[in-house]
Scaffold this active site. Structure first.
Site, PDB file in Angstrom:
ATOM      1  N   LYS A 217       7.486  -8.859 -10.329  1.00 14.59           N
ATOM      2  CA  LYS A 217       7.489  -7.887  -9.215  1.00 14.59           C
ATOM      3  C   LYS A 217       8.116  -8.566  -8.012  1.00 14.59           C
ATOM      4  O   LYS A 217       7.864  -9.753  -7.747  1.00 14.59           O
ATOM      5  CB  LYS A 217       6.035  -7.482  -8.869  1.00 14.59           C
ATOM      6  CG  LYS A 217       5.881  -6.761  -7.517  1.00 14.59           C
ATOM      7  CD  LYS A 217       6.559  -5.398  -7.492  1.00 14.59           C
ATOM      8  CE  LYS A 217       6.478  -4.746  -6.106  1.00 14.59           C
ATOM      9  NZ  LYS A 217       7.258  -3.473  -6.035  1.00 14.59           N
TER      10      LYS A 217
ATOM     11  N   CYS B 260      15.781  -4.579   0.462  1.00  6.32           N
ATOM     12  CA  CYS B 260      14.781  -5.000   1.430  1.00  6.32           C
ATOM     13  C   CYS B 260      14.913  -4.172   2.707  1.00  6.32           C
ATOM     14  O   CYS B 260      16.014  -3.760   3.073  1.00  6.32           O
ATOM     15  CB  CYS B 260      14.900  -6.473   1.768  1.00  6.32           C
ATOM     16  SG  CYS B 260      16.506  -7.159   1.494  1.00  6.32           S
TER      17      CYS B 260
HETATM   18  C1  LIG Z   1      11.723  -0.194  -1.394  1.00  9.54           C
HETATM   19  C2  LIG Z   1      11.135  -1.501  -0.919  1.00  9.54           C
HETATM   20  C3  LIG Z   1       9.647  -1.331  -0.634  1.00  9.54           C
HETATM   21  C4  LIG Z   1      11.837  -1.898   0.364  1.00  9.54           C
HETATM   22  C5  LIG Z   1      11.397  -2.612  -1.949  1.00  9.54           C
HETATM   23  C6  LIG Z   1      10.493  -2.604  -3.175  1.00  9.54           C
HETATM   24  C7  LIG Z   1      10.747  -1.455  -4.102  1.00  9.54           C
HETATM   25  C8  LIG Z   1       9.800  -0.484  -4.349  1.00  9.54           C
HETATM   26  C9  LIG Z   1       8.453  -0.505  -3.702  1.00  9.54           C
HETATM   27  O1  LIG Z   1       7.745  -1.553  -3.799  1.00  9.54           O
HETATM   28  O2  LIG Z   1       8.129   0.550  -3.118  1.00  9.54           O
HETATM   29  N1  LIG Z   1      10.046   0.561  -5.182  1.00  9.54           N
HETATM   30  C10 LIG Z   1      11.258   0.689  -5.827  1.00  9.54           C
HETATM   31  O3  LIG Z   1      11.505   1.653  -6.599  1.00  9.54           O
HETATM   32  N2  LIG Z   1      12.213  -0.273  -5.621  1.00  9.54           N
HETATM   33  C11 LIG Z   1      12.012  -1.326  -4.772  1.00  9.54           C
HETATM   34  O4  LIG Z   1      12.933  -2.161  -4.620  1.00  9.54           O
END
Ligand SMILES: CC(C)(C)CCc1c(C(=O)O)[nH]c(=O)[nH]c1=O
Length: 310
Positions: free
Chosen positions: A43, A128
């Protein structure tokens, strides 16, 4: 038949999880490591532990999924310790995903990895968050260029970037021009299709709590976009930069299509979330069936060989 070479490591097949799915805890990661998957990725880790967004923050639909998790994770040290431990007991190829909540944190995270004993691959999640009101880093081309330039002044270990989908040919051109400047190990396309909205008709309500119900889409909704991004970057990037294809993998034929577009490895998110790690043995079987029907004996026989109409 599905043997795949990545960074001179031979994998039994090209399949792995998509970061974020089934990879938050040591238990989940061990289950992935002991499954049919050819490899796994953690993750996305930030410097510090994050609880993430209030629930419900993930929702499976018939055609896919929507999520606004908010980067819940146990912090970089948790995942760095895990992969270093496994490296010491012989693990050959591992993927550690990271992202910072700021430009400075991004640089700091990669410095910490560079100075650590970890020798595996780092997947730098460029979705990010940036300063509020500005687009995510990967949609800010100048900032992406500036960040990668700084990172590669000190980072010498294998580095891939996880990209959101692009939808404009000019953006493929511009992003590929930037990426080709750097000694990247790979580009992973695509992250979820951002800011979709799914509605529960009976309740006349959204299905996830954060962001008024807006969230990243995965699953069948995004396969055409994912395939186009894989193909567009394969056509534009130096051959030395590998491609990981992510998005819309439900069956073996979807894996085949990603590889036909040029993917070296293929990641599974939504379908892994729905089915569990048995999805990897189903997909490898289905892919082998298709290859047999078509008379292919290796992935090299068809990788990147999508035909256009003359
Ligand atoms: C969207 C962010 C929270 C900035 C990064 C983590 C992430 C998330 C998340 O942790 O919400 N969900 C996704 O589908 N892709 C991601 O890269």
């Amino acid at each position: 038949m599905l043997k795949t070479n990545f960074l001179d490591v031979e994998l039994s097949n090209p399949l792995m999880n998509a970061s974020g799915v089934h990879c938050m805890t040591i238990e989940e990661l061990d289950e992935l490591a002991n499954s049919e998957a050819g490899a796994f990725v953690t993750k996305t880790a930030t410097r510090d532990y994050r609880a993430g967004n209030p629930e419900p923050r993930y929702y499976d639909t018939n055609l896919g999924s929507i999520n606004s998790m908010g980067l819940p994770n146990n912090g970089l040290d948790y995942y760095l310790d895990y992969v270093i431990e496994r490296q010491k007991s012989g693990a050959k190829l591992q993927f550690l995903s990271v992202t910072g909540m700021s430009y400075e944190e991004n640089v700091g995270l990669l410095k910490k990895i560079q100075e650590s004993e970890y020798e595996g691959v780092t997947e730098f999640n460029l979705s990010c968050p940036n300063v509020p009101g500005k687009p995510q880093i990967a949609y800010d081309f100048e900032l992406t260029d500036k960040l990668l330039a700084e990172v590669f002044t000190f980072f010498t270990k294998p580095l891939g970037v996880k990209l959101p989908p692009y939808f404009d040919i000019a953006h493929f051109d511009e992003m590929a021009k930037i990426l080709n400047k750097y000694p990247l190990t790979y580009v992973n396309s695509v992250n979820s299709v951002g800011n979709g909205l799914y509605i529960d008709l009976d309740k006349e309500q959204v299905v996830i709590k954060p962001k008024g119900g807006f969230g990243g889409l995965g699953g069948e909704y995004i396969k055409p976009t994912a395939l186009a991004n894989v193909r567009a970057f394969r056509e534009r990037l130096n051959p030395s930069i590998k491609i990981i294809g992510t998005g819309g993998v439900i069956n073996g034929k979807d894996v085949f299509e990603h590889i036909l577009c040029g993917a070296d490895l293929v990641q599974v998110g939504t379908t892994l979330h729905k089915e569990g790690v048995s999805v990897f043995s189903r997909l490898t079987k289905e892919l082998q069936e298709i290859m047999k029907e078509k008379g292919y004996s290796s992935l090299e026989d068809f990788r990147g060989k999508l035909k256009v109409i003359d």
